[in-house]
Design a protein around this motif. Structure first.
Motif, PDB file in Angstrom:
ATOM      1  N   GLU A  44       0.827  -1.206   0.000  1.00  0.00           N
ATOM      2  CA  GLU A  44       0.000   0.000   0.000  1.00  0.00           C
ATOM      3  C   GLU A  44       0.865   1.262   0.000  1.00  0.00           C
ATOM      4  OE1 GLU A  44      -3.811  -1.901   2.451  1.00  0.00           O
ATOM      5  OE2 GLU A  44      -2.372  -0.597   3.471  1.00  0.00           O
ATOM      6  N   ALA A  45       1.953   1.231   0.781  1.00  0.00           N
ATOM      7  CA  ALA A  45       2.842   2.391   0.846  1.00  0.00           C
ATOM      8  C   ALA A  45       3.498   2.662  -0.506  1.00  0.00           C
ATOM      9  CB  ALA A  45       3.906   2.173   1.919  1.00  0.00           C
ATOM     10  N   VAL A  46       3.927   1.603  -1.178  1.00  0.00           N
ATOM     11  CA  VAL A  46       4.557   1.753  -2.496  1.00  0.00           C
ATOM     12  C   VAL A  46       3.545   2.286  -3.512  1.00  0.00           C
ATOM     13  CG1 VAL A  46       5.540   0.470  -4.427  1.00  0.00           C
ATOM     14  CG2 VAL A  46       6.370   0.052  -2.096  1.00  0.00           C
ATOM     15  N   ALA A  47       2.343   1.741  -3.495  1.00  0.00           N
ATOM     16  CA  ALA A  47       1.308   2.215  -4.416  1.00  0.00           C
ATOM     17  C   ALA A  47       0.999   3.689  -4.163  1.00  0.00           C
ATOM     18  CB  ALA A  47       0.040   1.374  -4.262  1.00  0.00           C
ATOM     19  N   GLU A  48       0.988   4.084  -2.892  1.00  0.00           N
ATOM     20  CA  GLU A  48       0.710   5.470  -2.546  1.00  0.00           C
ATOM     21  C   GLU A  48       1.817   6.397  -3.037  1.00  0.00           C
ATOM     22  OE1 GLU A  48      -1.296   8.779  -0.808  1.00  0.00           O
ATOM     23  OE2 GLU A  48      -1.895   6.806  -1.560  1.00  0.00           O
ATOM     24  N   VAL A 119       7.771  10.540   2.369  1.00  0.00           N
ATOM     25  CA  VAL A 119       8.570   9.620   3.178  1.00  0.00           C
ATOM     26  C   VAL A 119       7.919   9.423   4.540  1.00  0.00           C
ATOM     27  CG1 VAL A 119      10.757   9.378   4.423  1.00  0.00           C
ATOM     28  CG2 VAL A 119      10.779  10.103   2.043  1.00  0.00           C
ATOM     29  N   GLU A 120       7.513  10.519   5.170  1.00  0.00           N
ATOM     30  CA  GLU A 120       6.903  10.421   6.501  1.00  0.00           C
ATOM     31  C   GLU A 120       5.600   9.626   6.450  1.00  0.00           C
ATOM     32  OE1 GLU A 120       5.163  13.253  10.066  1.00  0.00           O
ATOM     33  OE2 GLU A 120       6.515  14.139   8.575  1.00  0.00           O
ATOM     34  N   ARG A 121       4.762   9.881   5.463  1.00  0.00           N
ATOM     35  CA  ARG A 121       3.502   9.140   5.334  1.00  0.00           C
ATOM     36  C   ARG A 121       3.749   7.646   5.163  1.00  0.00           C
ATOM     37  NH1 ARG A 121      -1.392  11.499   2.851  1.00  0.00           N
ATOM     38  NH2 ARG A 121      -1.179   9.953   1.200  1.00  0.00           N
ATOM     39  N   ALA A 122       4.741   7.299   4.347  1.00  0.00           N
ATOM     40  CA  ALA A 122       5.039   5.879   4.127  1.00  0.00           C
ATOM     41  C   ALA A 122       5.509   5.223   5.420  1.00  0.00           C
ATOM     42  CB  ALA A 122       6.097   5.737   3.037  1.00  0.00           C
ATOM     43  N   ALA A 123       6.356   5.915   6.171  1.00  0.00           N
ATOM     44  CA  ALA A 123       6.858   5.354   7.427  1.00  0.00           C
ATOM     45  C   ALA A 123       5.726   5.157   8.429  1.00  0.00           C
ATOM     46  CB  ALA A 123       7.931   6.272   8.005  1.00  0.00           C
TER      47      ALA A 123
END
Length: 266
Positions: A44-48, A119-123
Motif C-alpha cells: 500500500e505504501a509503495v502504491a501510494e 517519506v513520513e507518510r510511508a513510514a
C-alpha cells in the motif's frame, strides 16, 4: 545524502524493499509486526508513493499540480492531499521568513516539501500496521520510527560532501521514538536550491546542510531553507527552532553545528 547504518544480527527479521519513484529510490527497512500485515502495508505504501508522483510531479503535464499551475484546476478540485501539502508549504514559508518557497521561476512547485512528506507518510503507514521499527529513506531523506531491535537504536550515516564515499557524521536515534535526518546540498544534484528572493540559484558558502528533527517533512524544509541562507544566518536560524539540530559544511571544509547536535552523534 544519508544511509541507515546496518545493525548487528539478533534484531527482528527485517523486511526490506527499494522502489524507484519520484525520480529517486525509496528504501524501506521494517522490523517486527505480523508479517502478513507488514507486507500488505508495504504494498500500500509503495502504491501510494506512485500515486503521489502522479498527483504532484512537475514533470508530468497531466499531474494535478501541473494543471493547477496552469489554472486548469482549483485547489478544491484537486485531491485533498494537494491542499494539505500547500498549507504545509505555506507554513514553511512563514516560519523561514520566505527562505523556503513553494514557487520556482514564478511557477507553483511544491517539490521541496512533497518528498519529505511522502517519506513520513510511508513510514507512518508501516508503523500503523504494527511494525516496531521503521526506516524509510527517500533519496537520502530518512524517517525513523521505533527501534530496529532490543536496545539497538537506528543509526544514520551522513555522507561527506567533500570526500565521496566518506561519512561526515553518524546520527543516532537512541532515546527517540521518532527521528528524521535530511540533507540539502550540491554534492548529489549540483546547484539546484533557489534563493526565493532572486529566483536564481542560491549563492551560498555551504555545500551541505543536514538537519535532525522529529519528522522528515520539516527536516527537509529546514535543510533547504538554511542552505539558501548560508552558514552564518542558517546556523543562527536553525538554533532558534525547537527540537532541531544541524550540521553545516562549507565549501572551505569548515564544519559548523548547533549546540545540541553532539548528543545525537554516535
Amino acid at each position: 545524502m544519508a544511509d541507515t547504518v546496518a545493525e548487528p544480527a539478533q534484531a527482528p527479521a527485517a523486511v526490506r524493499h527499494a522502489e524507484e519513484v519520484m525520480g529517486t529510490v525509496f528504501s524501506f527497512d521494517v522490523r517486527g509486526g505480523e508479517p502478513g500485515a507488514v507486507q500488505t502495508a508495504l504494498r500500500e505504501a509503495v502504491a501510494e508513493l506512485h500515486r503521489v508522483n502522479e498527483v504532484f510531479s512537475t514533470y508530468r503535464d497531466d499531474s494535478q499540480v501541473s494543471r493547477l499551475a496552469r489554472g486548469e484546476l482549483t485547489v478544491a478540485e484537486c485531491d485533498p492531499e494537494v491542499a494539505e501539502v500547500l498549507e504545509l508549504g505555506a507554513e514553511a514559508e512563514r516560519s523561514s521568513d520566505g527562505w523556503f518557497s513553494l514557487r520556482y521561476g514564478g511557477r507553483l512547485d511544491p517539490t521541496g516539501i512533497v518528498k519529505g512528506w511522502a517519506v513520513e507518510r510511508a513510514a507512518r503507514r508501516m508503523a500503523l500496521a504494527g511494525a516496531t521499527g521503521v526506516s524509510v529513506n527517500g533519496g537520502g531523506d530518512v524517517q525513523l520510527l521505533g527501534v530496529p531491535g532490543p536496545e539497538r537504536p537506528w543509526r544514520v550515516g551522513v555522507s561527506d560532501p567533500l570526500r565521496p564515499g566518506g561519512l561526515a557524521a553518524v546520527v543516532s536515534a537512541a532515546g527517540a521514538a521518532e527521528l528524521a535526518v535530511a540533507t540539502s546540498g550540491t554534492a548529489e544534484r549540483g546547484t539546484h536550491i533557489v534563493d526565493p528572493r532572486t529566483g536564481h540559484s542560491a549563492v551560498s558558502d555551504l555545500v551541505a546542510v543536514t538537519v535532525v528533527a522529529p519528522t522528515i517533512t520539516w527536516a527537509d524544509c529546514w535543510a533547504t531553507a538554511a542552505f539558501a541562507m548560508g552558514s552564518r544566518e542558517g546556523l543562527a536560524w536553525l538554533e532558534s527552532l525547537p527540537d532541531v539540530e544541524a550540521l553545516l559544511i562549507t565549501a572551505g571544509d569548515e564544519v559548523r553545528c548547533t549546540g545540541g547536535l553532539a548528543a545525537r552523534l554516535g
